[in-house]
Design an enzyme around this catalytic site. Structure first.
Site, PDB file in Angstrom:
ATOM      1  N   TYR A  12      -8.825  -4.188   5.486  1.00 58.54           N
ATOM      2  CA  TYR A  12      -9.677  -3.156   4.871  1.00 58.54           C
ATOM      3  C   TYR A  12      -9.669  -3.248   3.335  1.00 58.54           C
ATOM      4  CZ  TYR A  12     -11.045   1.671   3.614  1.00 58.54           C
ATOM      5  OH  TYR A  12     -11.624   2.777   3.061  1.00 58.54           O
ATOM      6  N   ASP A  32      -4.929 -14.704   6.402  1.00 57.30           N
ATOM      7  CA  ASP A  32      -4.731 -13.555   7.293  1.00 57.30           C
ATOM      8  C   ASP A  32      -4.455 -14.106   8.687  1.00 57.30           C
ATOM      9  OD1 ASP A  32      -5.249 -11.037   8.855  1.00 57.30           O
ATOM     10  OD2 ASP A  32      -5.954 -10.327   6.914  1.00 57.30           O
ATOM     11  N   SER A 125       2.573   2.256  -1.744  1.00 56.18           N
ATOM     12  CA  SER A 125       1.895   3.436  -1.213  1.00 56.18           C
ATOM     13  C   SER A 125       2.519   4.703  -1.777  1.00 56.18           C
ATOM     14  CB  SER A 125       2.074   3.414   0.310  1.00 56.18           C
ATOM     15  OG  SER A 125       1.770   4.670   0.848  1.00 56.18           O
ATOM     16  N   ALA A 126       1.714   5.755  -1.834  1.00 50.48           N
ATOM     17  CA  ALA A 126       2.236   7.062  -2.253  1.00 50.48           C
ATOM     18  C   ALA A 126       3.274   7.577  -1.263  1.00 50.48           C
ATOM     19  CB  ALA A 126       1.085   8.060  -2.370  1.00 50.48           C
ATOM     20  N   THR A 127       3.381   6.933  -0.117  1.00 47.27           N
ATOM     21  CA  THR A 127       4.384   7.350   0.865  1.00 47.27           C
ATOM     22  C   THR A 127       5.805   7.184   0.307  1.00 47.27           C
ATOM     23  OG1 THR A 127       4.998   7.179   3.194  1.00 47.27           O
ATOM     24  CG2 THR A 127       4.567   5.134   2.097  1.00 47.27           C
ATOM     25  N   TYR A 149       7.840   2.724   8.012  1.00 45.66           N
ATOM     26  CA  TYR A 149       6.776   2.090   7.226  1.00 45.66           C
ATOM     27  C   TYR A 149       7.024   2.332   5.735  1.00 45.66           C
ATOM     28  CZ  TYR A 149       2.363   1.733   4.718  1.00 45.66           C
ATOM     29  OH  TYR A 149       1.409   1.440   3.767  1.00 45.66           O
ATOM     30  N   LYS A 153       8.071  -0.270   2.287  1.00 45.30           N
ATOM     31  CA  LYS A 153       7.446  -0.310   0.953  1.00 45.30           C
ATOM     32  C   LYS A 153       8.502  -0.092  -0.136  1.00 45.30           C
ATOM     33  CE  LYS A 153       3.233  -1.051   2.271  1.00 45.30           C
ATOM     34  NZ  LYS A 153       2.661  -2.380   2.073  1.00 45.30           N
ATOM     35  N   ASN A 199      -5.620   8.287  11.021  1.00 48.38           N
ATOM     36  CA  ASN A 199      -5.960   8.872   9.723  1.00 48.38           C
ATOM     37  C   ASN A 199      -7.219   9.718   9.809  1.00 48.38           C
ATOM     38  OD1 ASN A 199      -4.728   5.856   8.801  1.00 48.38           O
ATOM     39  ND2 ASN A 199      -3.855   7.689   7.890  1.00 48.38           N
ATOM     40  N   ARG A 293       1.219  18.462  12.255  1.00 47.06           N
ATOM     41  CA  ARG A 293       1.695  17.163  12.739  1.00 47.06           C
ATOM     42  C   ARG A 293       3.105  16.938  12.187  1.00 47.06           C
ATOM     43  NH1 ARG A 293      -1.961  11.965  11.157  1.00 47.06           N
ATOM     44  NH2 ARG A 293      -1.289  12.554   9.063  1.00 47.06           N
TER      45      ARG A 293
HETATM   46  P1  NAD Z   1      -5.221  -3.670   7.080  1.00 45.78           P
HETATM   47  O1  NAD Z   1      -4.398  -3.633   8.317  1.00 45.78           O
HETATM   48  O2  NAD Z   1      -6.684  -3.443   7.193  1.00 45.78           O
HETATM   49  O3  NAD Z   1      -5.010  -5.071   6.324  1.00 45.78           O
HETATM   50  C1  NAD Z   1      -3.799  -5.782   6.367  1.00 45.78           C
HETATM   51  C2  NAD Z   1      -4.136  -7.201   6.784  1.00 45.78           C
HETATM   52  O4  NAD Z   1      -2.926  -7.959   6.833  1.00 45.78           O
HETATM   53  C3  NAD Z   1      -4.778  -7.268   8.177  1.00 45.78           C
HETATM   54  O5  NAD Z   1      -5.976  -8.012   8.111  1.00 45.78           O
HETATM   55  C4  NAD Z   1      -3.726  -7.979   9.030  1.00 45.78           C
HETATM   56  O6  NAD Z   1      -4.315  -8.785  10.026  1.00 45.78           O
HETATM   57  C5  NAD Z   1      -2.974  -8.783   7.991  1.00 45.78           C
HETATM   58  N1  NAD Z   1      -1.580  -9.114   8.325  1.00 45.78           N
HETATM   59  C6  NAD Z   1      -0.585  -8.283   8.715  1.00 45.78           C
HETATM   60  N2  NAD Z   1       0.556  -8.967   8.882  1.00 45.78           N
HETATM   61  C7  NAD Z   1       0.275 -10.274   8.587  1.00 45.78           C
HETATM   62  C8  NAD Z   1       1.038 -11.468   8.556  1.00 45.78           C
HETATM   63  N3  NAD Z   1       2.337 -11.487   8.880  1.00 45.78           N
HETATM   64  N4  NAD Z   1       0.423 -12.625   8.210  1.00 45.78           N
HETATM   65  C9  NAD Z   1      -0.898 -12.649   7.886  1.00 45.78           C
HETATM   66  N5  NAD Z   1      -1.669 -11.550   7.873  1.00 45.78           N
HETATM   67  C10 NAD Z   1      -1.084 -10.373   8.222  1.00 45.78           C
HETATM   68  O7  NAD Z   1      -4.569  -2.652   6.047  1.00 45.78           O
HETATM   69  P2  NAD Z   1      -5.131  -2.128   4.654  1.00 45.78           P
HETATM   70  O8  NAD Z   1      -5.479  -0.702   4.826  1.00 45.78           O
HETATM   71  O9  NAD Z   1      -6.105  -3.068   4.105  1.00 45.78           O
HETATM   72  O10 NAD Z   1      -3.791  -2.164   3.810  1.00 45.78           O
HETATM   73  C11 NAD Z   1      -3.464  -3.274   2.967  1.00 45.78           C
HETATM   74  C12 NAD Z   1      -2.098  -3.026   2.362  1.00 45.78           C
HETATM   75  O11 NAD Z   1      -2.125  -1.796   1.653  1.00 45.78           O
HETATM   76  C13 NAD Z   1      -0.980  -2.892   3.399  1.00 45.78           C
HETATM   77  O12 NAD Z   1       0.189  -3.517   2.879  1.00 45.78           O
HETATM   78  C14 NAD Z   1      -0.784  -1.400   3.505  1.00 45.78           C
HETATM   79  O13 NAD Z   1       0.531  -1.063   3.890  1.00 45.78           O
HETATM   80  C15 NAD Z   1      -1.075  -0.943   2.090  1.00 45.78           C
HETATM   81  N6  NAD Z   1      -1.512   0.456   2.011  1.00 45.78           N
HETATM   82  C16 NAD Z   1      -2.580   0.885   2.772  1.00 45.78           C
HETATM   83  C17 NAD Z   1      -2.976   2.231   2.714  1.00 45.78           C
HETATM   84  C18 NAD Z   1      -4.102   2.730   3.556  1.00 45.78           C
HETATM   85  O14 NAD Z   1      -4.194   3.951   3.761  1.00 45.78           O
HETATM   86  N7  NAD Z   1      -5.000   1.903   4.067  1.00 45.78           N
HETATM   87  C19 NAD Z   1      -2.291   3.124   1.879  1.00 45.78           C
HETATM   88  C20 NAD Z   1      -1.232   2.652   1.114  1.00 45.78           C
HETATM   89  C21 NAD Z   1      -0.846   1.313   1.187  1.00 45.78           C
HETATM   90  N1  UDP Z   2      -5.244  15.231   9.605  1.00 46.32           N
HETATM   91  C1  UDP Z   2      -5.792  16.116  10.537  1.00 46.32           C
HETATM   92  N2  UDP Z   2      -6.275  15.616  11.710  1.00 46.32           N
HETATM   93  C2  UDP Z   2      -6.259  14.282  12.001  1.00 46.32           C
HETATM   94  C3  UDP Z   2      -5.709  13.382  11.041  1.00 46.32           C
HETATM   95  C4  UDP Z   2      -5.209  13.899   9.859  1.00 46.32           C
HETATM   96  O1  UDP Z   2      -5.826  17.315  10.310  1.00 46.32           O
HETATM   97  O2  UDP Z   2      -6.700  13.883  13.096  1.00 46.32           O
HETATM   98  C5  UDP Z   2      -4.745  15.753   8.314  1.00 46.32           C
HETATM   99  C6  UDP Z   2      -3.282  15.486   8.047  1.00 46.32           C
HETATM  100  O3  UDP Z   2      -2.478  16.529   8.584  1.00 46.32           O
HETATM  101  C7  UDP Z   2      -3.248  15.419   6.510  1.00 46.32           C
HETATM  102  C8  UDP Z   2      -4.621  14.853   6.138  1.00 46.32           C
HETATM  103  O4  UDP Z   2      -5.446  15.072   7.286  1.00 46.32           O
HETATM  104  O5  UDP Z   2      -3.156  16.729   5.976  1.00 46.32           O
HETATM  105  C9  UDP Z   2      -4.607  13.363   5.832  1.00 46.32           C
HETATM  106  O6  UDP Z   2      -3.990  12.673   6.912  1.00 46.32           O
HETATM  107  P1  UDP Z   2      -3.959  11.076   6.966  1.00 46.32           P
HETATM  108  O7  UDP Z   2      -3.193  10.698   8.213  1.00 46.32           O
HETATM  109  O8  UDP Z   2      -5.328  10.552   6.803  1.00 46.32           O
HETATM  110  O9  UDP Z   2      -3.155  10.659   5.651  1.00 46.32           O
HETATM  111  P2  UDP Z   2      -1.602  10.890   5.249  1.00 46.32           P
HETATM  112  O10 UDP Z   2      -1.119  12.118   5.938  1.00 46.32           O
HETATM  113  O11 UDP Z   2      -0.901   9.662   5.708  1.00 46.32           O
HETATM  114  O12 UDP Z   2      -1.624  11.040   3.780  1.00 46.32           O
END
Ligand code: NAD
Ligand code: UDP
Length: 333
Positions: A12, A32, A125-127, A149, A153, A199, A293
């Site tokens: 993504y 990938d 990530s903000a996590t 997860y 990070k 999400n 949740r």
């Molecule tokens: P995504 O799953 O769409 O993309 C990750 C890609 O990595 C996928 O295409 C997957 O096939 C590939 N992949 C996974 N393990 C692999 C491996 N061992 N070798 C080769 N390819 C591999 O996820 P995304 O949303 O695009 O996220 C990208 C990065 O950003 C991730 O590290 C994720 O943890 C981080 N991130 C995502 C979010 C979010 O909400 N989407 C938020 C914070 C951080």
């Molecule tokens: N949320 C919700 N219903 C859902 C999925 C998420 O109410 O089916 C809420 C969740 O409680 C949070 C916000 O939406 O307050 C964002 O959740 P998400 O999982 O997208 O992101 P994260 O919690 O990881 O930041």
């Protein structure tokens, strides 16, 4: 022209970043293993930009395969997106998460070191802030995690800091994303999780598309503006542009270890997102309020001023844009 190796570039955020890099004059190489993506996004990156690039279907954990990529290409910097990202799955299967996320990073760093490529942008990530110490969150806030997860990070951030301490010829940019949503304007690339999404935005989109009957809103008794959870949603295109700015800085600086929040600085509630989606797309989103949740925090949003000052980057797209583009992508696919 600098060449950037993108791991997880079919995913993504990686696919949107690939487009922005090509449009900003960078050359790219993408790898990938399609664990959570498919070949269509690679073809669509080429279609959107009209540019070609080498793609490798490899596992980033596999050093021999990575070495081949570095032998075949002159790589100036790497953006490391590859990894698993589902919080609930990481709680159920932590070893799988530690193995993939940490192993892939170690293999990549070892091979980069071997080929003397020392510029890296890492997807954090903000996590890593866990339960926020204060709001808005700045990069110096206390770090803690609440699931495997998030721990992957945080551990990787630690590995990168140790690496920089051992050899400060490295240029490392750790980007902490808030909540990426939306899709490319073309509708050719976007977020398409398999099965029932975890999400909020992908879930809303499936309800709007009548694939799921209604949205469950997890709690309306938080101490937030309307009782529902508040997050900092950021358009994936703004996020992708943040990566370009971050690379520009790595190429300007001799060396560095930077950490940047990539968020808008605005917190929107679940109800605000749902109502905006309904309004801009003229669709119905039936919902019901259910229990909180487990593990959710009430509120989370960024102080993005460090990125504004030092990357000259700021999110520009609105919540309306995020809702419109997420819907456009689903309608087109
Ligand atoms: P995504 O799953 O769409 O993309 C990750 C890609 O990595 C996928 O295409 C997957 O096939 C590939 N992949 C996974 N393990 C692999 C491996 N061992 N070798 C080769 N390819 C591999 O996820 P995304 O949303 O695009 O996220 C990208 C990065 O950003 C991730 O590290 C994720 O943890 C981080 N991130 C995502 C979010 C979010 O909400 N989407 C938020 C914070 C951080
Ligand atoms: N949320 C919700 N219903 C859902 C999925 C998420 O109410 O089916 C809420 C969740 O409680 C949070 C916000 O939406 O307050 C964002 O959740 P998400 O999982 O997208 O992101 P994260 O919690 O990881 O930041």
């Amino acid at each position: 022209m600098k060449t950037i190796f993108i791991t997880g570039g079919a995913g993504y955020i990686g696919s949107h970043t690939a487009v922005e890099l090509l449009e900003s004059g960078y050359k790219i190489i993408v790898a990938d293993n399609f664990y959570n993506s498919n070949i269509n996004s690679i073809e669509n990156i080429k279609k959107i930009t009209g540019k070609d690039f080498n793609f490798y279907e490899i596992d980033i954990c596999n050093k021999a395969e990575l070495q081949k990529v570095f032998k075949d290409n002159e790589i100036d910097a790497v953006i490391h997106f590859a990894g698993y990202k589902a919080v609930g799955e990481s709680v159920a299967n932590p070893l799988m998460y530690y193995r993939n996320n940490i192993d892939s990073t170690l293999s990549l760093l070892e091979v980069m070191q071997e080929f003397d490529c020392k510029k890296l942008v890492f997807s954090s990530s903000a996590t890593v802030y866990g339960e926020p110490e204060k709001l808005p969150l700045d990069e110096n806030c206390r770090l803690m995690t609440t699931n495997p997860y998030g721990s992957t990070k945080l551990y990787i951030e630690g590995i990168l800091k140790d690496l920089y301490t051992s050899n400060n010829e490295w240029g490392i940019s750790i980007l902490r994303y808030f909540n990426p949503v939306g899709a490319h304007k073309s509708g050719l690339i976007g977020e398409s999780p398999n099965g029932i999404p975890n999400n909020l935005m992908p879930y809303i989109v499936k309800v709007a598309n009548k694939e799921i009957s209604h949205l469950n809103i997890f709690g309306n008794d938080y101490s937030t503006k309307d009782g529902t959870g508040v997050r900092d949603y950021i358009h994936v295109i703004d996020l992708a542009k943040g990566h370009v700015k971050s690379l520009d800085k790595l190429f300007r600086d001799e060396s560095c270890l930077d950490v940047f929040n990539l968020g808008t600085g605005n917190g929107y509630s679940v109800l605000e997102l749902v109502n905006t989606f309904i309004k801009v797309n003229n669709v119905e989103i039936p919902y019901q309020i259910v229990e909180r949740r487990p593990g959710d925090i009430a509120e989370c949003y960024a102080d993005p001023s460090n990125a504004k000052e030092n990357l000259k980057w700021k999110a520009e797209l609105s919540l309306e844009d995020m809702c419109k583009d997420a819907w456009h992508y689903i309608k087109k696919n």
